[in-house]
Design a protein around this motif. Structure first.
Motif, PDB file in Angstrom:
ATOM      1  N   ASP A  27     104.498  20.000 -51.940  1.00  0.00           N
ATOM      2  CA  ASP A  27     103.271  19.327 -52.383  1.00  0.00           C
ATOM      3  C   ASP A  27     102.051  19.933 -51.692  1.00  0.00           C
ATOM      4  N   GLY A  28     101.080  20.381 -52.491  1.00  0.00           N
ATOM      5  CA  GLY A  28      99.841  20.940 -51.969  1.00  0.00           C
ATOM      6  C   GLY A  28      99.953  22.364 -51.467  1.00  0.00           C
ATOM      7  N   ILE A  29     101.108  23.001 -51.622  1.00  0.00           N
ATOM      8  CA  ILE A  29     101.310  24.368 -51.133  1.00  0.00           C
ATOM      9  C   ILE A  29     100.924  25.377 -52.214  1.00  0.00           C
ATOM     10  N   LYS A  30     100.063  26.330 -51.832  1.00  0.00           N
ATOM     11  CA  LYS A  30      99.674  27.395 -52.753  1.00  0.00           C
ATOM     12  C   LYS A  30     100.309  28.740 -52.390  1.00  0.00           C
ATOM     13  N   THR A  31     100.578  28.946 -51.100  1.00  0.00           N
ATOM     14  CA  THR A  31     101.150  30.219 -50.633  1.00  0.00           C
ATOM     15  C   THR A  31     102.370  29.941 -49.780  1.00  0.00           C
ATOM     16  N   VAL A  32     103.454  30.627 -50.078  1.00  0.00           N
ATOM     17  CA  VAL A  32     104.663  30.568 -49.259  1.00  0.00           C
ATOM     18  C   VAL A  32     104.784  31.906 -48.544  1.00  0.00           C
ATOM     19  N   ARG A  33     104.943  31.860 -47.229  1.00  0.00           N
ATOM     20  CA  ARG A  33     105.009  33.072 -46.429  1.00  0.00           C
ATOM     21  C   ARG A  33     106.372  33.153 -45.734  1.00  0.00           C
ATOM     22  N   LEU A  34     107.069  34.250 -45.950  1.00  0.00           N
ATOM     23  CA  LEU A  34     108.358  34.503 -45.307  1.00  0.00           C
ATOM     24  C   LEU A  34     108.170  35.589 -44.257  1.00  0.00           C
ATOM     25  N   ILE A  35     108.680  35.348 -43.050  1.00  0.00           N
ATOM     26  CA  ILE A  35     108.506  36.284 -41.940  1.00  0.00           C
ATOM     27  C   ILE A  35     109.872  36.598 -41.340  1.00  0.00           C
ATOM     28  N   ALA A  36     110.177  37.890 -41.191  1.00  0.00           N
ATOM     29  CA  ALA A  36     111.463  38.307 -40.633  1.00  0.00           C
ATOM     30  C   ALA A  36     111.337  39.715 -40.087  1.00  0.00           C
ATOM     31  N   ARG A  83     103.908  25.171 -60.554  1.00  0.00           N
ATOM     32  CA  ARG A  83     102.777  26.010 -60.936  1.00  0.00           C
ATOM     33  C   ARG A  83     101.700  26.088 -59.858  1.00  0.00           C
ATOM     34  N   HIS A  84     101.631  25.090 -58.968  1.00  0.00           N
ATOM     35  CA  HIS A  84     100.586  25.137 -57.937  1.00  0.00           C
ATOM     36  C   HIS A  84     100.920  26.155 -56.841  1.00  0.00           C
ATOM     37  N   VAL A  85     102.153  26.651 -56.784  1.00  0.00           N
ATOM     38  CA  VAL A  85     102.498  27.731 -55.857  1.00  0.00           C
ATOM     39  C   VAL A  85     102.091  29.045 -56.509  1.00  0.00           C
ATOM     40  N   LYS A  86     101.042  29.666 -55.977  1.00  0.00           N
ATOM     41  CA  LYS A  86     100.455  30.844 -56.623  1.00  0.00           C
ATOM     42  C   LYS A  86     101.101  32.159 -56.174  1.00  0.00           C
ATOM     43  N   TYR A 135     104.854  42.417 -48.565  1.00  0.00           N
ATOM     44  CA  TYR A 135     105.106  42.331 -49.994  1.00  0.00           C
ATOM     45  C   TYR A 135     104.470  41.043 -50.494  1.00  0.00           C
ATOM     46  N   ILE A 136     103.676  41.152 -51.540  1.00  0.00           N
ATOM     47  CA  ILE A 136     103.012  39.985 -52.113  1.00  0.00           C
ATOM     48  C   ILE A 136     103.460  39.839 -53.560  1.00  0.00           C
ATOM     49  N   LEU A 137     103.926  38.658 -53.916  1.00  0.00           N
ATOM     50  CA  LEU A 137     104.433  38.386 -55.256  1.00  0.00           C
ATOM     51  C   LEU A 137     103.552  37.343 -55.926  1.00  0.00           C
ATOM     52  N   LYS A 138     103.269  37.551 -57.220  1.00  0.00           N
ATOM     53  CA  LYS A 138     102.544  36.554 -58.003  1.00  0.00           C
ATOM     54  C   LYS A 138     103.068  36.566 -59.425  1.00  0.00           C
ATOM     55  N   ARG A 139     102.810  35.480 -60.123  1.00  0.00           N
ATOM     56  CA  ARG A 139     103.278  35.371 -61.498  1.00  0.00           C
ATOM     57  C   ARG A 139     102.519  36.317 -62.423  1.00  0.00           C
ATOM     58  N   SER A 140     103.225  36.849 -63.379  1.00  0.00           N
ATOM     59  CA  SER A 140     102.604  37.697 -64.389  1.00  0.00           C
ATOM     60  C   SER A 140     102.044  36.835 -65.522  1.00  0.00           C
ATOM     61  N   LYS A 141     101.161  37.433 -66.302  1.00  0.00           N
ATOM     62  CA  LYS A 141     100.675  36.724 -67.485  1.00  0.00           C
ATOM     63  C   LYS A 141     101.808  36.482 -68.475  1.00  0.00           C
ATOM     64  N   LYS A 142     102.807  37.342 -68.397  1.00  0.00           N
ATOM     65  CA  LYS A 142     103.982  37.180 -69.237  1.00  0.00           C
ATOM     66  C   LYS A 142     104.861  36.094 -68.644  1.00  0.00           C
ATOM     67  N   GLU A 143     105.103  35.071 -69.389  1.00  0.00           N
ATOM     68  CA  GLU A 143     105.835  33.919 -68.897  1.00  0.00           C
ATOM     69  C   GLU A 143     107.222  34.323 -68.390  1.00  0.00           C
ATOM     70  N   GLY A 144     107.565  33.842 -67.180  1.00  0.00           N
ATOM     71  CA  GLY A 144     108.893  34.092 -66.634  1.00  0.00           C
ATOM     72  C   GLY A 144     109.034  35.385 -65.860  1.00  0.00           C
ATOM     73  N   ASN A 145     107.920  36.098 -65.666  1.00  0.00           N
ATOM     74  CA  ASN A 145     108.003  37.361 -64.940  1.00  0.00           C
ATOM     75  C   ASN A 145     107.106  37.317 -63.703  1.00  0.00           C
ATOM     76  N   VAL A 146     107.426  38.149 -62.707  1.00  0.00           N
ATOM     77  CA  VAL A 146     106.704  38.178 -61.439  1.00  0.00           C
ATOM     78  C   VAL A 146     106.323  39.616 -61.124  1.00  0.00           C
TER      79      VAL A 146
END
Length: 468
Positions: A229-238, A263-266, A351-362
């Motif tokens: 809830d309220g999260i826009k960015t998820v950051r993984l560190i390793a 959808r609020h996770v960008k 590495y930065i990932l975001k949704r594509s305009k094409k539904e279901g792709n990143v």
């Protein structure tokens, strides 16, 4: 009373109090001047602002006292107790331990700078050393960052835990069954470590190996079961271990999860440190665990390890509470080979990932630098393949270990517990893993017979020369 009427104040009490310290003020000042000239260092794993510094490990208060007295005249020499009190009451100093996991690049720079006589070359080394440390600090800036719309998950594998853990000297020469602990910590490096935000994914090598599929499956389980809830960015560190963390297997899993996430996770970020500077929150958990494990003389089964880990985090067993999927083969089916990607996979630190305009792709972007955005978002999937189409097959746990390891474990159990070790309830875990000794003896007899026959088939001259 007469003094009160004359001066308007009572006489100063002269009984009791400290009437000695001022006599030795010059000695105390000499001691403090001596201590202030010592070279101190911050701890190797310095966290935040610390006021405690450390002297070299080979020193002690007794050695410092001897050094002080040897460097002073007779009127400034002091007793050991006086020197110790001054040291403890006026300074927050400790004595460090020899470092064991220092960055190789940092060591190379330090040694080269020491012996370099050419000022131009030495200045270049100093500049490169400074840049290296600034890059390391830039990474730790991401680890410390806290925002209301940012979720940070850092993860790492603890060193293999052996089963059985015994004080028997034969264990040193014996192969043992490994228990793996993959820990995920939710929150920044400033967050307090509690069981509510520490998740230990554990499994034994007879169930699954320690590979990218297990790491990706555990991460997928944690991402799916984390409140967003309220999260826009998820950051993984390793750390940048290619076999476990920095690979297309984990990236494929991340694209699948982001395609299905709210959808609020960008965006989703994966950040790796400079080699040699990878101290992250899970390492703090491992330090506490290993301290407790050292206190246990015997640990005979996985449940005893799990009971220790439960004091520091939530234990989640792979294959039971968390399913394991074949992300590696599925990534090869959907994603392009790394050589055809639009950035250098190995050199990228973010590495930065975001949704594509094409539904279901990143889309994926790889940045070589921590602060400078030098990448572009592009599709890395094969033509006609979408990230959401990743459907990895579930991997079932096995119940096997290698024959050589089974033999070593059996000998260790017999040496420590006797021939009837299998009747001890505490050791029930090992019973199905170890084959029947009679089968092993038969196999060894067959191997020995074949070896003798091979020798007897050799020409007599060669046998004679071998004996000589």
């Amino acid at each position: 009373m007469s003094e009160y009427f004359k001066a308007g104040a009572l006489l100063k009490e002269k009984r009791g109090g400290d009437h000695v310290s001022h006599k030795h003020a010059h000695k105390k000042k000499a001691i403090m001047d001596f201590i202030s000239k010592l070279n101190c260092e911050e701890p190797h794993y310095c966290r935040g602002k610390t006021k405690r510094y450390y002297l070299p490990a080979e020193l002690s208060i007794n050695k410092l006292w001897l050094m002080y007295n040897n460097s002073q005249t007779d009127n400034l020499k002091v007793k050991k107790s006086y020197f110790r009190n001054t040291f403890n009451q006026n300074y927050n100093l400790g004595f460090g331990s020899p470092r064991t996991d220092v960055c190789s690049t940092c060591l190379q720079f330090s040694e080269k700078i020491k012996i370099e006589k050419d000022n131009n070359v030495r200045n270049k080394l100093l500049i490169n050393q400074r840049i290296h440390k600034l890059k390391a600090n830039a990474f730790f800036g991401y680890v410390k960052e806290e925002q209301s719309d940012l979720l940070t998950l850092s993860f790492d594998c603890q060193k293999n835990l052996c089963l059985p853990k015994t004080p028997d000297q034969s264990a040193y020469y014996s192969r043992q069954v490994n228990l793996f602990n993959f820990t995920i910590v939710q929150g920044s490096s400033k967050s307090k470590l509690e069981p509510s935000n520490v998740f230990a994914y554990c499994w034994v090598e007879n169930s699954f190996p320690k590979a990218s599929n297990q790491i990706a499956s555990a991460l997928y389980h944690r991402l799916q079961n984390t409140e967003l809830d309220g999260i826009k960015t998820v950051r993984l560190i390793a750390d940048g271990c290619a076999g476990q963390n920095k690979n297309t297997t984990v990236l494929a899993m991340c694209t699948k999860w982001l395609a299905e996430a709210p959808r609020h996770v960008k965006t989703l970020e994966i950040i790796f440190p400079i080699v040699g500077h990878s101290f992250i929150p899970p390492d703090r958990v491992f330090a506490q665990l290993e301290k407790e494990i050292r206190k246990r003389e015997i640990i005979a089964n996985p449940d005893e390890y799990y009971n220790i880990i439960k004091d520091f985090g939530q234990v989640i067993t792979l294959g039971e509470s968390c399913k394991v999927f074949n992300w590696k083969d599925e990534a090869a089916r959907v994603m392009k080979p790394v050589g055809r990607w639009h950035f250098q996979f190995k050199n990228a630190k973010r590495y930065i990932l975001k949704r594509s305009k094409k539904e279901g792709n990143v889309l994926i972007k790889g940045n070589i630098h921590y602060k400078h955005d030098d990448g572009v978002f592009k599709n890395v999937n094969l033509p006609g393949r979408l990230s959401i189409n990743l459907q990895p097959a579930e991997i079932s746990p096995t119940n096997k270990i290698s024959e050589s390891k089974a033999s070593d474990v059996r000998k260790l159990l017999i040496n420590h517990y006797g021939d009837n070790w299998h009747t001890i309830e505490r050791l029930n875990f090992f019973v199905p893993l170890i084959s029947d000794p009679s089968d092993e003896m038969q196999m060894m007899t067959t191997q020995n017979t074949e070896t003798i026959e091979d020798v007897m088939c050799e020409p007599q001259e060669e046998i004679t020369s071998m004996l000589i």
